[in-house]
Write a protein that holds these residues in place. Structure first.
Motif, mmCIF file in Angstrom:
data_model
loop_
_atom_site.group_PDB
_atom_site.id
_atom_site.type_symbol
_atom_site.label_atom_id
_atom_site.label_comp_id
_atom_site.label_asym_id
_atom_site.label_seq_id
_atom_site.Cartn_x
_atom_site.Cartn_y
_atom_site.Cartn_z
ATOM 1 N N HIS A 237 49.559 58.811 46.647
ATOM 2 C CA HIS A 237 50.848 58.225 46.260
ATOM 3 C C HIS A 237 51.786 59.334 45.798
ATOM 4 O O HIS A 237 51.333 60.420 45.418
ATOM 5 N N SER A 242 47.433 54.682 39.028
ATOM 6 C CA SER A 242 47.267 53.739 37.919
ATOM 7 C C SER A 242 45.962 52.961 37.984
ATOM 8 O O SER A 242 45.516 52.412 36.978
ATOM 9 N N THR A 256 46.285 52.502 43.590
ATOM 10 C CA THR A 256 47.651 52.062 43.324
ATOM 11 C C THR A 256 48.328 53.117 42.452
ATOM 12 O O THR A 256 47.666 53.882 41.749
ATOM 13 N N SER A 257 49.649 53.110 42.488
ATOM 14 C CA SER A 257 50.413 54.015 41.635
ATOM 15 C C SER A 257 50.959 53.244 40.440
ATOM 16 O O SER A 257 50.779 52.035 40.323
ATOM 17 N N ASP A 258 51.647 53.944 39.551
ATOM 18 C CA ASP A 258 52.208 53.285 38.374
ATOM 19 C C ASP A 258 53.338 52.326 38.729
ATOM 20 O O ASP A 258 53.771 51.537 37.898
ATOM 21 N N LYS A 259 53.813 52.362 39.967
ATOM 22 C CA LYS A 259 54.816 51.396 40.408
ATOM 23 C C LYS A 259 54.177 50.034 40.626
ATOM 24 O O LYS A 259 54.778 48.994 40.367
ATOM 25 N N GLY A 260 52.960 50.018 41.137
ATOM 26 C CA GLY A 260 52.184 48.794 41.230
ATOM 27 C C GLY A 260 52.577 47.830 42.328
ATOM 28 O O GLY A 260 52.173 46.664 42.298
ATOM 29 N N THR A 261 53.333 48.276 43.318
ATOM 30 C CA THR A 261 53.752 47.371 44.395
ATOM 31 C C THR A 261 52.843 47.452 45.611
ATOM 32 O O THR A 261 52.692 46.476 46.347
ATOM 33 N N ASP A 282 58.487 43.691 42.715
ATOM 34 C CA ASP A 282 58.781 44.152 41.358
ATOM 35 C C ASP A 282 57.691 45.091 40.852
ATOM 36 O O ASP A 282 56.524 44.975 41.230
ATOM 37 N N ARG A 283 58.093 45.988 39.992
ATOM 38 C CA ARG A 283 57.146 46.911 39.369
ATOM 39 C C ARG A 283 56.106 46.122 38.579
ATOM 40 O O ARG A 283 56.414 45.107 37.952
ATOM 41 N N GLU A 285 51.990 46.473 36.393
ATOM 42 C CA GLU A 285 50.834 47.247 35.935
ATOM 43 C C GLU A 285 49.575 46.631 36.529
ATOM 44 O O GLU A 285 49.279 45.459 36.299
ATOM 45 N N SER A 302 47.078 41.947 38.081
ATOM 46 C CA SER A 302 48.191 42.711 37.507
ATOM 47 C C SER A 302 48.793 41.965 36.327
ATOM 48 O O SER A 302 48.387 40.843 36.003
#
Length: 427
Positions: A237, A242, A256-261, A282-283, A285, A302
């Motif tokens: 990513h 994350s 997954t990244s901290d964006k979480g999409t 949407d962003r 966690e 999430s």
């Protein structure tokens, strides 16, 4: 799920510090400000507990259903210092091993043959024995969440951890890690001499991998040689990682990244991107990712309070005889005579955009794969999720002290049916 490292919720159960499944998802353990408990998932039964006024446990890592647990102190009054790993024998009801470091322990992962300890910027890997033998130390970027995952197959030992750069993933073949062998001893048939038990931070006695290529060669350090270490680097990513997960045999990993999409699934042997799955726009966690036993499906939880289930293999979706039409939410259809992509469906059996046939002209969003099925957590509490022992079921362990079990339709997908709701922590 270390509740101290994720955003707190208003419905969190008082005193609950940690929750985590064992390696086969048949049990889970929780850390409390008074100790720890171990539960069987189906049926939900409290199998063991150790609670007292001695302090809190912030991390509990099970070793399948054996009597060994890895514990780390936590909470306002930690039972053990947060920079120590305690290997606890639940039959003898006492610690049998203690490892101490110069900084806080972020995570611990156990296999029957390996012990992995995660710090903020380092990961120590040991041969799991009493005493354990240090095999290698790896460096990572800042890893506050203690991200790490280990495969459970006895024949394929894979470890994934963050890389040195943001968004990178290190894939490590644990079977390629060997003890230090001096040049003179390497020709002997006898066992090599082993390093001493780590009783403090051994950053000085362990060789840190300084130059990691796709397949790192053995280094010569102070006259010693090490077996070739198989480490692969994937730029997973652009943002910070994350959440990480491995399937049972370590052949697939999900990130997954901290964006979480987006959830990305990679082949760990080749580094190839196999799937890019969209949780939402949407962003968010991400709390947990889990493969099913066959690695044909993936579930994700999430902070949006929704559990998403994705198909990774089109063969798991039963062919249905329908007239060609666009997809609707909650119904995944594969067409025996025509490509599903012609109708806005993905080849894996997930929902897709009706405009996906124009993916070369439209933004990447329109070629996304959306979840095949979903379940809603009523309280929107933080939760861990995994596939259940029963076919087509998922289980969610929530920070409010509740346990949910859902069933999903393997053909139609859509909204899952709630089968049961129980409280494992009561007021």
């Amino acid at each position: 799920m270390n509740l101290l490292r994720t955003s707190p919720g208003i419905n969190d159960a008082p005193g609950l510090l940690y929750a985590g499944f064992n390696q086969d998802y048949g049990c889970f353990a929780i850390g409390l400000d008074t100790g720890f408990r171990v539960y069987n998932c189906h049926p939900l039964i409290n199998q063991a507990k150790n609670e007292s006024d001695d302090g809190g446990i912030g991390l509990v890592e099970m070793l399948y259903r054996t009597n060994y647990l890895a514990l780390v102190g936590g909470g306002r009054n930690p039972r053990y210092p947060p920079n120590k790993v305690i290997i606890y024998d639940s039959i003898k009801a006492k610690p049998v091993l203690e490892l101490e470091y110069k900084s806080e322990v972020k995570n611990v992962k156990l296999r029957k043959d390996r012990l992995t300890v995660v710090l903020q910027n380092k990961v120590f890997v040991y041969h799991f024995s009493l005493p354990p033998q240090l095999l290698h130390t790896f460096e990572t970027c800042d890893n506050e969440k203690g991200l790490a995952a280990v495969s459970t197959s006895p024949n394929h030992a894979i470890l994934i951890i963050p890389g040195r750069q943001k968004g990178q993933l290190q894939i490590i073949d644990l079977n390629s890690l060997g003890y230090y062998i001096s040049v003179g001893e390497s020709d002997h048939n006898g066992s090599p001499s082993l390093p001493p038990l780590l009783t403090s931070d051994s950053s000085n006695s362990a060789t840190t991998l300084s130059n990691i290529n796709n397949h790192t060669n053995g280094n010569n350090v102070n006259g010693n040689t090490r077996r070739s270490i198989n480490v692969s680097i994937i730029p997973a990513h652009t943002g910070k990682l994350s959440c990480l997960s491995l399937n049972q045999d370590g052949s697939r990993c999900a990130t997954t990244s901290d964006k979480g999409t987006l959830i990305r699934v990679y082949n760990t042997a080749t580094g190839a991107l196999l799937h890019e799955l969209r949780r939402g726009v949407d962003r968010a966690e991400i709390y947990a990712i889990a493969f099913n036993q066959e690695s044909t499906r993936l579930c994700v939880s999430s902070d949006k309070g929704t559990i998403h289930i994705f198909n990774l293999d089109p063969s798991v979706v039963t062919h249905m005889d329908h007239k060609p039409r666009g997809p609707t939410y909650g119904e995944v259809i594969t067409y025996p005579t025509q490509s599903p992509s012609n109708y806005g469906l993905t080849t894996s059996g997930n929902r897709g955009s009706a405009l996906s046939f124009m993916k070369d002209l439209l933004p990447k969003y329109f070629s996304s794969e959306w979840s095949f099925a979903n379940a809603k957590i009523p309280t929107e509490s933080r939760c861990l999720v995994a596939f259940g022992e029963q076919k087509n079921s998922i289980i969610a362990i929530c920070a409010d002290g509740t346990c949910y079990k859902y069933y999903f339709d393997p053909r139609k997908g859509g909204e899952c049916t709630r089968e049961s709701f129980e409280r494992f922590l009561k007021d």
